[in-house]
Design a protein around this motif. Structure first.
Motif, PDB file in Angstrom:
ATOM      1  N   ARG A   6       0.945  -1.585   0.299  1.00 28.60           N
ATOM      2  CA  ARG A   6       0.128   0.040  -0.041  1.00 28.60           C
ATOM      3  C   ARG A   6       1.130   1.048   0.330  1.00 28.60           C
ATOM      4  O   ARG A   6       1.635   1.439   0.674  1.00 28.60           O
ATOM      5  CB  ARG A   6      -1.227   0.361   1.155  1.00 28.60           C
ATOM      6  N   ILE A   7       0.244   1.828  -0.961  1.00 30.43           N
ATOM      7  CA  ILE A   7       0.723   3.538  -1.151  1.00 30.43           C
ATOM      8  C   ILE A   7       0.045   4.360  -0.338  1.00 30.43           C
ATOM      9  O   ILE A   7      -0.839   4.551  -1.505  1.00 30.43           O
ATOM     10  CB  ILE A   7       2.150   3.537  -1.772  1.00 30.43           C
ATOM     11  N   LEU A   8       1.011   5.579  -0.104  1.00 32.46           N
ATOM     12  CA  LEU A   8      -0.126   7.250   0.119  1.00 32.46           C
ATOM     13  C   LEU A   8       0.472   7.973  -0.387  1.00 32.46           C
ATOM     14  O   LEU A   8       1.772   7.512  -0.163  1.00 32.46           O
ATOM     15  CB  LEU A   8      -0.511   6.815   1.401  1.00 32.46           C
ATOM     16  N   ILE A   9      -0.779   8.537  -1.523  1.00 29.20           N
ATOM     17  CA  ILE A   9       0.163   9.701  -1.966  1.00 29.20           C
ATOM     18  C   ILE A   9      -0.557  11.307  -1.507  1.00 29.20           C
ATOM     19  O   ILE A   9      -1.816  11.078  -1.498  1.00 29.20           O
ATOM     20  CB  ILE A   9       0.014   9.380  -3.601  1.00 29.20           C
ATOM     21  N   ILE A  10       0.171  11.844  -1.167  1.00 29.50           N
ATOM     22  CA  ILE A  10      -0.057  13.279  -0.745  1.00 29.50           C
ATOM     23  C   ILE A  10       0.077  14.492  -1.427  1.00 29.50           C
ATOM     24  O   ILE A  10       1.484  14.299  -1.641  1.00 29.50           O
ATOM     25  CB  ILE A  10       0.232  13.195   0.584  1.00 29.50           C
ATOM     26  N   GLU A  11      -0.389  14.835  -2.596  1.00 29.78           N
ATOM     27  CA  GLU A  11      -0.354  15.346  -3.842  1.00 29.78           C
ATOM     28  C   GLU A  11      -1.777  16.401  -4.133  1.00 29.78           C
ATOM     29  O   GLU A  11      -2.586  15.940  -4.105  1.00 29.78           O
ATOM     30  CB  GLU A  11       0.473  14.650  -4.920  1.00 29.78           C
ATOM     31  N   ASP A  12      -1.085  17.975  -3.916  1.00 32.46           N
ATOM     32  CA  ASP A  12      -2.548  18.713  -4.536  1.00 32.46           C
ATOM     33  C   ASP A  12      -3.008  18.615  -5.397  1.00 32.46           C
ATOM     34  O   ASP A  12      -3.851  18.937  -6.165  1.00 32.46           O
ATOM     35  CB  ASP A  12      -2.537  19.695  -3.840  1.00 32.46           C
ATOM     36  N   ASP A  13      -1.774  18.175  -6.757  1.00 29.90           N
ATOM     37  CA  ASP A  13      -2.062  18.406  -8.357  1.00 29.90           C
ATOM     38  C   ASP A  13      -2.556  16.900  -8.813  1.00 29.90           C
ATOM     39  O   ASP A  13      -2.007  16.003  -8.847  1.00 29.90           O
ATOM     40  CB  ASP A  13      -0.315  18.463  -8.838  1.00 29.90           C
ATOM     41  N   PRO A  64      -5.784  14.873  -0.656  1.00 33.09           N
ATOM     42  CA  PRO A  64      -5.440  16.038  -1.859  1.00 33.09           C
ATOM     43  C   PRO A  64      -4.889  16.856  -0.728  1.00 33.09           C
ATOM     44  O   PRO A  64      -4.160  18.453  -1.893  1.00 33.09           O
ATOM     45  CB  PRO A  64      -6.433  16.318  -2.255  1.00 33.09           C
ATOM     46  N   ASP A  65      -4.212  16.964   0.118  1.00 35.54           N
ATOM     47  CA  ASP A  65      -3.284  18.394   1.001  1.00 35.54           C
ATOM     48  C   ASP A  65      -2.810  17.953   2.685  1.00 35.54           C
ATOM     49  O   ASP A  65      -3.158  16.545   2.334  1.00 35.54           O
ATOM     50  CB  ASP A  65      -4.661  19.402   1.405  1.00 35.54           C
ATOM     51  N   GLY A  66      -2.069  18.344   2.688  1.00 32.22           N
ATOM     52  CA  GLY A  66      -1.586  17.740   4.228  1.00 32.22           C
ATOM     53  C   GLY A  66      -2.542  17.469   5.257  1.00 32.22           C
ATOM     54  O   GLY A  66      -2.728  16.601   6.218  1.00 32.22           O
ATOM     55  N   GLU A  67      -3.204  17.798   6.073  1.00 28.48           N
ATOM     56  CA  GLU A  67      -4.251  17.082   6.252  1.00 28.48           C
ATOM     57  C   GLU A  67      -5.183  16.217   6.172  1.00 28.48           C
ATOM     58  O   GLU A  67      -5.168  15.537   7.307  1.00 28.48           O
ATOM     59  CB  GLU A  67      -5.267  18.695   6.929  1.00 28.48           C
ATOM     60  N   ALA A  68      -5.429  16.232   4.633  1.00 31.94           N
ATOM     61  CA  ALA A  68      -6.397  14.618   4.370  1.00 31.94           C
ATOM     62  C   ALA A  68      -5.247  13.905   4.419  1.00 31.94           C
ATOM     63  O   ALA A  68      -5.681  12.812   4.709  1.00 31.94           O
ATOM     64  CB  ALA A  68      -6.792  15.019   2.772  1.00 31.94           C
ATOM     65  N   GLY A  69      -3.919  14.124   3.963  1.00 32.97           N
ATOM     66  CA  GLY A  69      -2.743  12.573   4.405  1.00 32.97           C
ATOM     67  C   GLY A  69      -2.731  12.303   5.687  1.00 32.97           C
ATOM     68  O   GLY A  69      -2.289  11.333   5.668  1.00 32.97           O
ATOM     69  N   LEU A  70      -2.289  12.975   6.039  1.00 31.07           N
ATOM     70  CA  LEU A  70      -2.141  13.095   8.399  1.00 31.07           C
ATOM     71  C   LEU A  70      -3.451  11.952   8.509  1.00 31.07           C
ATOM     72  O   LEU A  70      -3.382  11.323   8.813  1.00 31.07           O
ATOM     73  CB  LEU A  70      -2.151  14.234   9.175  1.00 31.07           C
ATOM     74  N   THR A  71      -4.853  12.112   8.127  1.00 36.30           N
ATOM     75  CA  THR A  71      -6.087  11.786   8.932  1.00 36.30           C
ATOM     76  C   THR A  71      -6.052  10.527   8.052  1.00 36.30           C
ATOM     77  O   THR A  71      -6.260   9.150   8.385  1.00 36.30           O
ATOM     78  CB  THR A  71      -7.092  12.194   8.079  1.00 36.30           C
ATOM     79  N   MET A  90       2.170  21.676  -0.218  1.00 32.26           N
ATOM     80  CA  MET A  90       0.925  21.933  -0.646  1.00 32.26           C
ATOM     81  C   MET A  90      -0.116  22.111   0.527  1.00 32.26           C
ATOM     82  O   MET A  90       0.580  23.470   1.043  1.00 32.26           O
ATOM     83  CB  MET A  90       0.713  20.388  -0.322  1.00 32.26           C
ATOM     84  N   PRO A  91      -1.044  22.881   0.111  1.00 31.62           N
ATOM     85  CA  PRO A  91      -2.679  23.471   1.017  1.00 31.62           C
ATOM     86  C   PRO A  91      -2.764  23.083   2.073  1.00 31.62           C
ATOM     87  O   PRO A  91      -2.731  21.934   2.260  1.00 31.62           O
ATOM     88  CB  PRO A  91      -3.843  23.872   0.261  1.00 31.62           C
ATOM     89  N   LYS A  92      -2.885  23.971   3.134  1.00 34.18           N
ATOM     90  CA  LYS A  92      -4.357  23.894   4.696  1.00 34.18           C
ATOM     91  C   LYS A  92      -2.084  23.081   5.903  1.00 34.18           C
ATOM     92  O   LYS A  92      -2.555  23.832   6.609  1.00 34.18           O
ATOM     93  CB  LYS A  92      -4.539  22.516   4.451  1.00 34.18           C
ATOM     94  N   LYS A  93      -1.412  22.203   4.937  1.00 29.23           N
ATOM     95  CA  LYS A  93       0.036  21.679   5.585  1.00 29.23           C
ATOM     96  C   LYS A  93       0.013  21.437   4.782  1.00 29.23           C
ATOM     97  O   LYS A  93       0.314  20.637   3.646  1.00 29.23           O
ATOM     98  CB  LYS A  93      -0.492  20.765   6.535  1.00 29.23           C
ATOM     99  N   ASN A  94       1.941  21.884   4.470  1.00 31.19           N
ATOM    100  CA  ASN A  94       2.776  21.550   3.192  1.00 31.19           C
ATOM    101  C   ASN A  94       3.734  19.899   3.405  1.00 31.19           C
ATOM    102  O   ASN A  94       3.402  19.734   5.076  1.00 31.19           O
ATOM    103  CB  ASN A  94       4.503  22.304   2.941  1.00 31.19           C
ATOM    104  N   GLY A  95       4.185  19.745   3.197  1.00 32.09           N
ATOM    105  CA  GLY A  95       5.227  18.338   2.791  1.00 32.09           C
ATOM    106  C   GLY A  95       5.735  18.299   4.375  1.00 32.09           C
ATOM    107  O   GLY A  95       6.428  17.441   4.850  1.00 32.09           O
ATOM    108  N   VAL A  96       6.464  19.863   4.705  1.00 30.90           N
ATOM    109  CA  VAL A  96       7.405  19.687   5.587  1.00 30.90           C
ATOM    110  C   VAL A  96       6.704  19.462   7.450  1.00 30.90           C
ATOM    111  O   VAL A  96       7.498  18.651   8.220  1.00 30.90           O
ATOM    112  CB  VAL A  96       8.694  20.512   5.494  1.00 30.90           C
TER     113      VAL A  96
END
Length: 223
Positions: free
Chosen positions: A2-9, A31-38, A54-60
């Protein structure tokens, strides 16, 4: 796997997910940092691919949060920011690899495969220990006999390389290529200066000098 892709594009994420799915991976997109953490908190992933901007939270911020919460899933950063300082910032945040856009999909696949192999074999090390020296690769801290040693980013990279080759003679050419990413000799004393600074920090005040000069060969970290 399983791979999680956190990418707004969305277009880039769709193409990436399509290619990885064809290669046999199961992909989840955020699609954004917060959704990625979720999504990261919902289930276990073998590798995460995280965009830097990315919006909301950047990758760093996303990776720093994951590491702070104890999630050690291998992370591959994707970013159009390709300067050395940008890559160092990403890796210091806790990423395991950094790929600059635009990239070839074949290279992305190769890096994902390498990270997944490390995960399977348990080779994603979080600390290095050589003699009295201990380095935390997640928090980017160094201690000797329990005393914290404050290092600049380049000094940290230099010491990490020396620790990974402890007991071996490391040449100036190796340091230029692997630490400075120079594939030529700039004819400066940059290595001597940084070795001197590093030696003063890790050896001064201790009974035994660990960072040795090997005459005619280079340097060695003596465990």
């Amino acid at each position: 796997m399983r791979i999680l892709i956190i990418e707004d594009d969305l277009e880039a994420a769709g193409a990436m997910s399509h290619g990885l799915t064809e290669a046999g991976y199961q992909c989840v997109h955020a699609p954004d940092g917060e959704a990625g953490l979720t999504e990261a908190g919902k289930g276990k992933f073998d590798v995460m691919i995280v965009d830097r901007m990315m919006p909301k939270k950047n990758g760093v911020e996303v990776v720093e949060t994951l590491r702070r919460e104890g999630d050690q899933t291998p992370v591959l950063f994707l970013s159009a920011l390709g300067e050395i300082n940008d890559r160092v910032t990403g890796l210091r945040a806790g990423a395991d690899d950094y790929l600059v856009k635009p990239y070839a999909f074949a290279e992305l696949m190769a890096r994902v495969d390498a990270l997944s192999r490390r995960r399977e074999t348990g080779a994603v090390a979080t600390t290095l220990k050589v003699g009295e020296l201990e380095m935390n690769l997640i928090n980017r801290t160094v201690h000797r006999q329990g005393k914290e040693i404050d290092l600049q980013p380049r000094e940290f990279q230099l010491l990490e390389f020396m620790m990974r080759h402890a007991g071996q003679s490391v040449t100036r050419t190796m340091l230029l290529e692997k630490v400075w990413e120079y594939h030529f000799d700039p004819q400066t004393n940059v290595i001597d200066v940084h070795i001197s600074r590093l030696r003063s920090k890790i050896d001064k005040g201790f009974d035994r000098a660990m960072l040795q000069t090997v005459r005619g060969a280079g340097y060695r970290l003596d465990p």
